[in-house]
Enzyme design. Structure first.
Site, PDB file in Angstrom:
ATOM      1  N   ARG A  41       0.781  -1.130  -0.018  1.00  0.00           N
ATOM      2  CA  ARG A  41      -0.062  -0.092  -0.058  1.00  0.00           C
ATOM      3  C   ARG A  41       0.911   1.216  -0.034  1.00  0.00           C
ATOM      4  O   ARG A  41       1.590   1.433   1.148  1.00  0.00           O
ATOM      5  CB  ARG A  41      -0.949  -0.216   1.154  1.00  0.00           C
ATOM      6  CG  ARG A  41      -2.081   0.869   1.168  1.00  0.00           C
ATOM      7  CD  ARG A  41      -2.751   0.972   2.616  1.00  0.00           C
ATOM      8  NE  ARG A  41      -2.037   1.935   3.319  1.00  0.00           N
ATOM      9  CZ  ARG A  41      -2.207   2.127   4.686  1.00  0.00           C
ATOM     10  NH1 ARG A  41      -3.221   1.121   5.132  1.00  0.00           N
ATOM     11  NH2 ARG A  41      -1.536   2.799   5.472  1.00  0.00           N
TER      12      ARG A  41
ATOM     13  N   HIS B  77      -3.929   4.891   4.370  1.00  0.00           N
ATOM     14  CA  HIS B  77      -5.218   3.844   4.342  1.00  0.00           C
ATOM     15  C   HIS B  77      -6.148   4.663   3.297  1.00  0.00           C
ATOM     16  O   HIS B  77      -6.725   4.109   2.533  1.00  0.00           O
ATOM     17  CB  HIS B  77      -5.539   3.881   5.504  1.00  0.00           C
ATOM     18  CG  HIS B  77      -7.177   3.057   5.531  1.00  0.00           C
ATOM     19  ND1 HIS B  77      -7.389   1.759   4.973  1.00  0.00           N
ATOM     20  CD2 HIS B  77      -8.296   3.569   6.046  1.00  0.00           C
ATOM     21  CE1 HIS B  77      -8.733   1.572   5.144  1.00  0.00           C
ATOM     22  NE2 HIS B  77      -9.146   2.802   5.469  1.00  0.00           N
TER      23      HIS B  77
ATOM     24  N   TYR C  10       2.332   5.382  11.789  1.00  0.00           N
ATOM     25  CA  TYR C  10       2.579   3.870  12.159  1.00  0.00           C
ATOM     26  C   TYR C  10       3.513   2.965  11.177  1.00  0.00           C
ATOM     27  O   TYR C  10       3.748   1.944  11.287  1.00  0.00           O
ATOM     28  CB  TYR C  10       1.255   3.134  12.191  1.00  0.00           C
ATOM     29  CG  TYR C  10       0.295   3.292  11.117  1.00  0.00           C
ATOM     30  CD1 TYR C  10       0.424   2.348   9.751  1.00  0.00           C
ATOM     31  CD2 TYR C  10      -0.579   4.204  11.047  1.00  0.00           C
ATOM     32  CE1 TYR C  10      -0.294   2.517   8.874  1.00  0.00           C
ATOM     33  CE2 TYR C  10      -1.569   4.249   9.968  1.00  0.00           C
ATOM     34  CZ  TYR C  10      -1.294   3.635   8.824  1.00  0.00           C
ATOM     35  OH  TYR C  10      -2.229   3.774   7.807  1.00  0.00           O
TER      36      TYR C  10
HETATM   37  C1  LIG Z   1     -16.549  -4.802   9.519  1.00  0.00           C
HETATM   38  C2  LIG Z   1     -15.625  -3.438   9.302  1.00  0.00           C
HETATM   39  N1  LIG Z   1     -14.895  -3.125  10.250  1.00  0.00           N
HETATM   40  C3  LIG Z   1     -13.878  -2.049  10.106  1.00  0.00           C
HETATM   41  C4  LIG Z   1     -13.971  -1.429   9.055  1.00  0.00           C
HETATM   42  C5  LIG Z   1     -13.134  -0.044   8.801  1.00  0.00           C
HETATM   43  N2  LIG Z   1     -11.973  -0.418   8.119  1.00  0.00           N
HETATM   44  C6  LIG Z   1     -12.101   0.235   6.739  1.00  0.00           C
HETATM   45  S1  LIG Z   1     -11.017  -0.427   5.803  1.00  0.00           S
HETATM   46  C7  LIG Z   1      -9.997  -1.233   7.085  1.00  0.00           C
HETATM   47  C8  LIG Z   1      -8.896  -1.924   6.892  1.00  0.00           C
HETATM   48  C9  LIG Z   1      -9.114  -2.944   5.840  1.00  0.00           C
HETATM   49  O1  LIG Z   1      -7.788  -3.649   5.770  1.00  0.00           O
HETATM   50  P1  LIG Z   1      -7.373  -4.574   4.529  1.00  0.00           P
HETATM   51  O2  LIG Z   1      -8.529  -5.807   4.654  1.00  0.00           O
HETATM   52  O3  LIG Z   1      -6.116  -5.327   4.788  1.00  0.00           O
HETATM   53  O4  LIG Z   1      -7.494  -3.774   3.394  1.00  0.00           O
HETATM   54  P2  LIG Z   1      -6.661  -2.567   2.875  1.00  0.00           P
HETATM   55  O5  LIG Z   1      -7.060  -1.351   3.382  1.00  0.00           O
HETATM   56  O6  LIG Z   1      -5.363  -2.991   3.500  1.00  0.00           O
HETATM   57  O7  LIG Z   1      -6.630  -2.767   1.293  1.00  0.00           O
HETATM   58  C10 LIG Z   1     -10.911  -0.974   8.298  1.00  0.00           C
HETATM   59  C11 LIG Z   1     -10.689  -1.510   9.626  1.00  0.00           C
HETATM   60  C12 LIG Z   1     -14.826  -1.650   7.893  1.00  0.00           C
HETATM   61  N3  LIG Z   1     -14.972  -0.896   7.108  1.00  0.00           N
HETATM   62  N4  LIG Z   1     -15.622  -2.750   8.084  1.00  0.00           N
END
Ligand SMILES: Cc1ncc(C[n+]2csc(CCOP(=O)(O)OP(=O)(O)O)c2C)c(N)n1
Ligand SMILES: Cc1ncc(C[n+]2csc(CCOP(=O)(O)OP(=O)(O)O)c2C)c(N)n1
Ligand SMILES: [Mg+2]
Ligand SMILES: [Mg+2]
Lengths: 349, 327, 327, 349
Positions: free
Chosen positions: A267, A271, A280
């Protein structure tokens, strides 16, 4: 094009599906023309991704999740699906590249991020490009992490019930793999040998939570064994590798059932536009990630192998910029949805 | 007294309670180095370490279930759900297990746990980052449900919640985090759970509200004051247990009631307030009980025009007050 | 006309709709050879095969999510939750995804899905086999919620639900399954969703109820008839969309309202009925709106004495009617 | 006592914990006296289990889940926990044997099934023996399948936070393994190396749903690898094997983190008193299961090895019967809870 020896078969389920080691020359079905076209798409995606970030800082885009670093994984796997011609997609919220390459115009993307009338997934009821784009075989109802996986399994099951040999590709992140529903989806798919491919875009972070706080293993692919189907880890920064792995997975899914494909990516951006990743991640870690940028590396490869010239590459970039400028203007000028439509379509009509 | 915003009030309450009691700990997604996506826990990992500020895997059901298990062992967990929208996967642990643990063990098990839930809309969050989820907890015996609107109330009630031995759902309206500022006393204080607060006294109409909407109600009350409409604004603060007394006393005085919340109207908290008054203050009513609430569409759409159409706001409240006054 | 019980009515509706439309299929825990734990799907696997009567793994979230995905592809799934108590793990799919799919795709996605939910108490089910879960669905725009009380209504409404293109939560009170019998016409019929039914006409007091309680209300109405209290009993049948008209018309006629349900009182469906009437029929009310509902404890305890204490019953309704009449 | 060669190490996580092959003689810490005592408990459990079923048919017990076939797994693992002395239990709803052996009297069990005043877990607010029995280190809030696992992990985490070296044992079924929360619990435990043992009593059925419709693998233990900790499958009909495997798992859990122990058992009775298993199982299959009855086989072994005499075995049975008769009478005579208590303790007092 040198390839990294990155396919590490993990599943026990079906040894005969071990993905072939990379060979010199292009993988089956891939032409140099495809490479140029995909590179062109990548540049378009990267350009718009950067523009959206800038528009956020200008207050025109409330929120965006960048796909920078994920382009090779998204476009490589999508190309395999497109060449197959009988695939349906349940993407993740970070899949701007996927959604664009599947057919959205830059203007449509801009309408999405600005929340304007004409937005293709939900007419701007939802976050950018969330809802359904059936014209391009895409559904993504929500960005609730993990929720799309079971739906993808159900969709694939229904296809089989209807004697339709569609294969469903569902995308998710390393963070999403922790959700109970990721487990339930994979377990059901394994039991019923549903034609679905679980594609994890593992960028080693869920917002700020690093992979080792998300899972106790080095990779996700090892989980597939517990569901009785094969899992593979591939270098998600390598476009042809992602294409190839997905192509083979589609064949497997159609004939034998699910596959877990883990694409290891980086990434490159925070985020979302709301995040500051230096809270972080260290600058050193980020610098190392930038070195692995799949877009610039892909371009450099194409040039090194003489598939495109540096001038052609510049031309592609200039055209992308022009297209994005026009799209931005068009979306800027577009109207907002009529407030009264807020009341419509709570139920099917 | 220092002027602070809501998120600062939350953080102060967390820090003070963690300092006071080593059993208090925080767990959730990104609560560590990131300090939470709204920075409610910013700096706490530095002060209290990784074992008391735990970054969990992305899995809400386990966040809730693990917190509950830790509470059984005498810890005082404060799990955070990143957005209320993501609390649904944790519902079984919350409604089925947490709320019933005390009752279902005939009082043997205590559940000193506070789940912090940033909620609500008006922030361009679209369908999945704007939800009002209070009605379901409001309907659940065994839970306490708190939804304050000001920094002062947030801090005092969060501290009480952390010290309570029953499970508390603590709702923080996201839009108030940075928008709403107010004075916080220097010293230690708490506010009792279960007490509504009359935020503005008035004679003609009672408004019952909570959360972000409370501020719009107060603005609307000021706006109509010049027209000779004297509005009493009751801030519920705690939704469950409901402070029936304060609501009933106010309606008995004014004879007219307007209920305002952001959540969908049908089956929302406002329905219970109406039912309460239509039963226990019926004889005092001078007119129909009205609700000005979120419409019955699935939370808030994303586009600015659509979100505006959804959200109750000061103007809409002013109009409703005029209508009630004219009845 | 043959006399059948509620479970037979459910089974007939399922069989007829599966015969009519090859897109209709059933999925859930033990729905296959076992025929469901209440035998609602008994025999269907023999008639329609394993691909249309699918025994799923024990995982409710996936049952719901997979059904939703299949609906997106044009199938008409009928997922079964074994007991309403186990629907909580599926809440995110149901409230977050299913209810919002149509709205969130601006009407592009249809969700022709019926989730069958055996619910309710009075069967010594204790805290985890007795739950009333209707209020949460009732509060969710995008869902239709049906809770019939008689074999005739169950069959006709289940058939309509299966043919509907919006997601339906279909609530079957477990205690009525074998207890309640009634005539079913031979031929094909359906009952429109969204229409309440006046099960007993009367002049003095309106009772609004649904599900098992409806039968107790009818008994109670008969019981007080001899005392000169003429009760009108409105069976909601569909909870969402609510048939406001029928409720309001009845109260406008009688001027007095008693609401009866088994679910916990605070924030239950009854609160909305009260709020509706206190707003739109205020001028017609001759007295306070009363509710006789389950108490605010976490569902029903197991011991016979405790369950009896919890459950509203005919006697308690009779007393409430007398009180209303005397007002 | 001949032992089946049943420990099949599955996890990759920690090879050094491979459970020792069975040896002649008794496993560490186990005396012949223990065997006799455990056999006596087994007989008591079996006798009361049968009696409860009969009382259901008489209308005195509304519902019961039988543990017949699971006794060796429950009592063997429990004995290891008791000898360790620093374990806490989150049992499953089928764990009558476990709960009794942990300390409930037959009368308390009967009060539970009849829903009478004095019921030890919830004073009859809940299904039999559901709630908490802190005196015996047991919590089981609900019988919502899968819900106890994350709580067990949380409890174990809290122990570690308090510098207390308690190990938590949490029990669940093959069906429960499909729940998302089973995954979330194991994943968290793996990441944080929580001192918890996941004990699956795999009886190959979830009500009527057979194992191959629940999971695509032959065993559950293979899933542990995906969580980075070891998993083992043991013959759950073999008391000493269950004892031994649990003993080793406790040591591992305390020092290195979670273990998944799958105990393969048979469900000898229908799912509950409401079920008729001949709808979905054949008589032949059941007959084969009865052959493996852990209680009668254990008795036969003890006699064959001269640890008890046939007379002693009969005596044990007679005493059990007497105890159960007395317990039944006592519970029969007990009062029902005062109705007014229905209103109490919604919140902590
Ligand atoms: C059920 C749920 N919990 C929390 C969130 C908030 N949230 C959005 S993206 C994210 C992180 C997702 O991480 P990952 O699956 O590794 O995807 P990336 O963003 O790294 O592509 C979080 C905690 C959410 N959208 N849905
Ligand atoms: C979440 C949930 N869904 C459904 C049920 C109904 N139910 C009770 S036991 C059971 C089967 C459990 O199977 P398994 O875990 O294998 O345990 P076993 O009964 O075989 O010991 C089911 C489906 C439940 N209690 N909880
Ligand atoms: Mg990630
Ligand atoms: Mg089982």
């Amino acid at each position: 094009m040198p390839r990294k020896k990155s396919a590490r078969p993990k599943g026990s389920g079906d040894a005969e599906v071990a993905i072939a080691e990379p060979i010199e020359g292009l993988p089956e079905g891939l032409t140099t023309g495809d490479l140029v076209e995909s590179y062109t798409q990548m540049i378009l995606v990267r350009t718009i991704d950067e523009r959206i970030w800038a528009l956020n800082r200008q207050g025109k885009v409330p929120i965006a999740a960048s796909c920078q670093g994920h382009e090779a994984a998204q476009l490589g796997s999508l190309l395999a699906a497109q060449k197959d011609g009988r695939c349906f997609l349940f993407p993740y919220y970070r899949d701007l590249g996927l959604k664009m390459a599947a057919g959205l115009t830059p203007t449509q993307v801009m309408l999405s991020f600005m929340g304007k009338e004409g937005e293709p997934y939900s007419n701007a009821r939802q976050f950018p490009m969330q809802g359904a784009d059936l014209e391009h075989n895409i559904i993504q109802i929500s960005n609730v992490v993990g929720a799309g996986l079971t739906q993808a399994v159900g969709y694939a099951l229904a296809c089989r019930m209807q004697d339709d040999d569609t294969v469903v590709l569902t995308y998710f992140g390393d963070g999403a793999s922790s959700q109970g529903e990721a487990h339930e989806a994979m377990n059901f798919a394994g039991v019923h040998r549903v034609p679905v491919i679980f594609i994890c875009e593992n960028n080693h972070y869920a917002i700020s939570v690093p992979q080792h706080r998300q899972m106790a293993t080095d990779d996700l692919a090892s989980r597939a064994q517990g569901y009785g189907f094969p899992g593979f880890t591939v270098d998600g920064m390598d476009f042809t590798r992602c294409y190839e792995a997905t192509r083979e997975a589609i064949t497997h899914a159609r004939t034998q059932g699910p596959v877990l494909l883990e694409m290891q990516v980086e990434r490159l951006m925070p985020h979302t536009t709301d995040d500051d990743h230096l809270r972080y991640r260290t600058q050193e870690e980020l610098d190392a990630a930038y070195e692995r940028d799949p877009v610039s590396n892909f371009g450099a490869e194409l040039i090194a192998r003489g598939i495109i010239t540096p001038e052609k590459s510049d031309e592609i970039k200039a055209e992308a910029l022009k297209a994005i400028n026009e799209a931005t203007d068009a979306a800027d000028a577009a109207t907002l949805p009529d407030p009264s439509t807020m009341w419509d379509r709570v139920y099917s009509e | 007294m220092a002027v602070k915003n809501v998120i600062e009030a939350v953080r102060e309450a967390l820090r003070e309670e963690m300092q006071r009691d080593p059993k208090v700990f925080i767990m959730g997604e990104d609560v560590g180095k990131r300090g939470g996506v709204f920075l409610a826990t910013q700096g706490l990992i530095d002060e209290f370490g990784e074992s008391r500020v735990i970054d969990t895997p992305l899995a809400e059901a386990s966040i809730m279930g693990i917190a509950l298990g830790a509470a059984f062992r005498g810890m005082r967990p404060i799990p955070e759900v990143q957005f209320s929208d993501f609390i649904w996967p944790a519902m079984n642990q919350l409604i089925g297990e947490t709320a019933r643990a005390c009752y279902g063990s005939n009082g043997v098990l205590q559940v000193p746990l506070v789940i912090r839930v940033p909620y609500g809309g008006g922030i361009r969050g679209g369908l999945f980052h704007s939800q009002n989820v209070e009605s379901i907890f409001f309907h659940t015996p065994g839970l306490k449900v708190i939804a304050p609107a000001t920094p002062y109330d947030i801090k005092g009630l969060l501290k009480s919640a952390i010290r309570d031995n029953s499970p508390v759902v603590f709702l923080e309206h996201k839009k108030t985090y940075r928008l709403v500022r107010g004075e916080l006393p220097e010293g230690e204080y708490t506010i009792p759970i279960g007490q509504a607060d009359v935020k503005r006294a008035g004679e003609h109409i009672t408004i019952v509200s909570y959360g972000l909407m409370l501020h719009y109600c107060l603005e609307a009350a000021e706006a109509v004051a010049g027209e000779g409409i004297d509005v009493e604004v009751v801030d519920l603060r705690t939704l469950r247990p409901l402070d029936k007394e304060t609501v009933l006393n106010s309606v008995k005085k004014t004879g007219k009631l307007l209920i305002v919340h952001e959540d969908n109207v049908t089956g929302g908290v406002g329905a219970e307030i109406a039912a309460l008054v239509a039963d226990e203050a019926f004889e005092y009513l001078d007119g129909p009980i009205r609700r000005l609430c979120g419409p019955d569409v699935p939370t808030m759409p994303f586009a600015q025009t659509l979100e505006d159409e959804y959200m109750p706001n000061t103007d809409k409240i002013v109009q409703a007050l005029r209508k009630q006054a004219a009845y």
